[in-house]
Design an enzyme around this catalytic site. Structure first.
Site, PDB file in Angstrom:
ATOM      1  N   ASN A 180       0.811  -1.213   0.000  1.00  0.00           N
ATOM      2  CA  ASN A 180       0.000   0.000   0.000  1.00  0.00           C
ATOM      3  C   ASN A 180       0.849   1.270   0.000  1.00  0.00           C
ATOM      4  O   ASN A 180       0.383   2.310  -0.472  1.00  0.00           O
ATOM      5  CB  ASN A 180      -0.919  -0.008   1.218  1.00  0.00           C
ATOM      6  CG  ASN A 180      -1.541   1.352   1.475  1.00  0.00           C
ATOM      7  OD1 ASN A 180      -2.465   1.771   0.797  1.00  0.00           O
ATOM      8  ND2 ASN A 180      -0.994   2.073   2.455  1.00  0.00           N
ATOM      9  N   TYR A 190       4.050   9.777 -10.800  1.00  0.00           N
ATOM     10  CA  TYR A 190       3.215   8.894  -9.963  1.00  0.00           C
ATOM     11  C   TYR A 190       2.299   8.038 -10.840  1.00  0.00           C
ATOM     12  O   TYR A 190       2.206   6.821 -10.664  1.00  0.00           O
ATOM     13  CB  TYR A 190       2.399   9.746  -9.007  1.00  0.00           C
ATOM     14  CG  TYR A 190       1.349   9.002  -8.223  1.00  0.00           C
ATOM     15  CD1 TYR A 190       1.687   8.246  -7.108  1.00  0.00           C
ATOM     16  CD2 TYR A 190      -0.001   9.088  -8.580  1.00  0.00           C
ATOM     17  CE1 TYR A 190       0.718   7.579  -6.368  1.00  0.00           C
ATOM     18  CE2 TYR A 190      -0.970   8.418  -7.854  1.00  0.00           C
ATOM     19  CZ  TYR A 190      -0.607   7.670  -6.744  1.00  0.00           C
ATOM     20  OH  TYR A 190      -1.571   7.005  -6.022  1.00  0.00           O
ATOM     21  N   LYS A 250       2.347   3.978 -11.187  1.00  0.00           N
ATOM     22  CA  LYS A 250       1.187   3.129 -10.893  1.00  0.00           C
ATOM     23  C   LYS A 250       0.806   2.283 -12.110  1.00  0.00           C
ATOM     24  O   LYS A 250       0.399   1.125 -11.953  1.00  0.00           O
ATOM     25  CB  LYS A 250       0.002   3.995 -10.458  1.00  0.00           C
ATOM     26  CG  LYS A 250       0.153   4.609  -9.070  1.00  0.00           C
ATOM     27  CD  LYS A 250       0.276   3.549  -7.980  1.00  0.00           C
ATOM     28  CE  LYS A 250       0.226   4.172  -6.590  1.00  0.00           C
ATOM     29  NZ  LYS A 250       0.369   3.164  -5.509  1.00  0.00           N
TER      30      LYS A 250
END
Length: 243
Positions: free
Chosen positions: A77, A143, A147
């Site tokens: 996470n 980012y 991802k």
């Protein structure tokens, strides 16, 4: 037998001290699991805790080693990024964002897989991705790219590590507390942001026997996606028809 009963199971949640990670840890604790969380700060919650920076492969391995007994579920996470235009961000910032959101989950997953492959029943690895990796991510370009890589990484590890280890990706949309809820309500079909608990519930399901044949999948938790700005929102017409 309750398929969502994790009594006696060992779970590790990276970045599990706050936000989505804390909700995931709480959900597994409520289901009876023994939960270890990590973070770079302090922690006073109910789970076991190890201070660790999972960008460091040695600290990632130490985190897995700190799990007592079996390691049944790993939830990668830890992640995030400050908003900054791509043209203005330094090369060091871009590298650190990719390192945290893509390379660190690979480090922890490698260590977890080595344990899971040797134990009866194998294990489950979950990546917490983002819709930023499925559509343009202006202001957080590195980012979003990381991802997107994380989503692909899950499919590759699922293929390599089956059948003992299942690897899936949870892909949240806008989450409450991070964005203006009214702005989200105007663009998301469900009319609200996701809550951390919404994401945690999907993690429980994917880690359970209910998903025993699910691996290499990306599960969207985005409330139906986002309305394209150039299309009329059909909810407006439905609302007017009710007046």
């Amino acid at each position: 037998m309750d398929p969502l009963d994790f009594t006696g199971r060992g779970v590790v949640v990276t970045g599990g001290t706050r936000g989505i990670g804390a909700a995931i840890a709480s959900a597994f604790l409520a289901a009876g699991a023994r939960v270890l969380v990590c973070g770079r700060g302090s922690y006073t919650g109910p789970a076991d805790f190890l201070r660790a920076d999972v960008r460091d492969p040695e600290q990632a391995a130490a985190l897995v080693a700190a799990a007592r007994g079996r390691l049944d579920v790993l939830v990668n996470n830890a992640g995030g990024a400050p908003p900054v235009p791509a043209a203005a961000a330094s090369p060091r910032l871009h590298a650190k964002i990719v390192e945290l959101n893509l390379i660190a989950p690979l480090h922890v997953s490698q260590a977890a897989n080595a344990v899971m492959q040797q134990q009866p029943g194998g294990g489950v690895i979950l990546m917490v991705g983002s819709v930023s990796g499925t559509r343009p991510s202006p202001g957080t370009a590195a980012y979003g790219a990381a991802k997107a890589g994380l989503h692909h990484l899950a499919t590759s590890l699922a293929a390599e590590w089956a059948p003992a280890v299942r690897v899936n990706c949870v892909v949240p949309g806008p989450v409450a507390g991070l964005l203006d809820p009214e702005a989200v309500a105007r663009t998301v079909p469900m009319g609200r942001p996701a809550t951390p608990e919404d994401v945690a519930g999907v993690c429980l399901m994917l880690a359970s026997p209910l998903a025993s044949y699910v691996t290499g999948a990306s599960i969207a938790v985005h409330g139906g996606g986002e309305w394209p700005g150039y299309l009329a929102d059909p909810r407006d017409a439905a609302y007017r028809a009710q007046k």
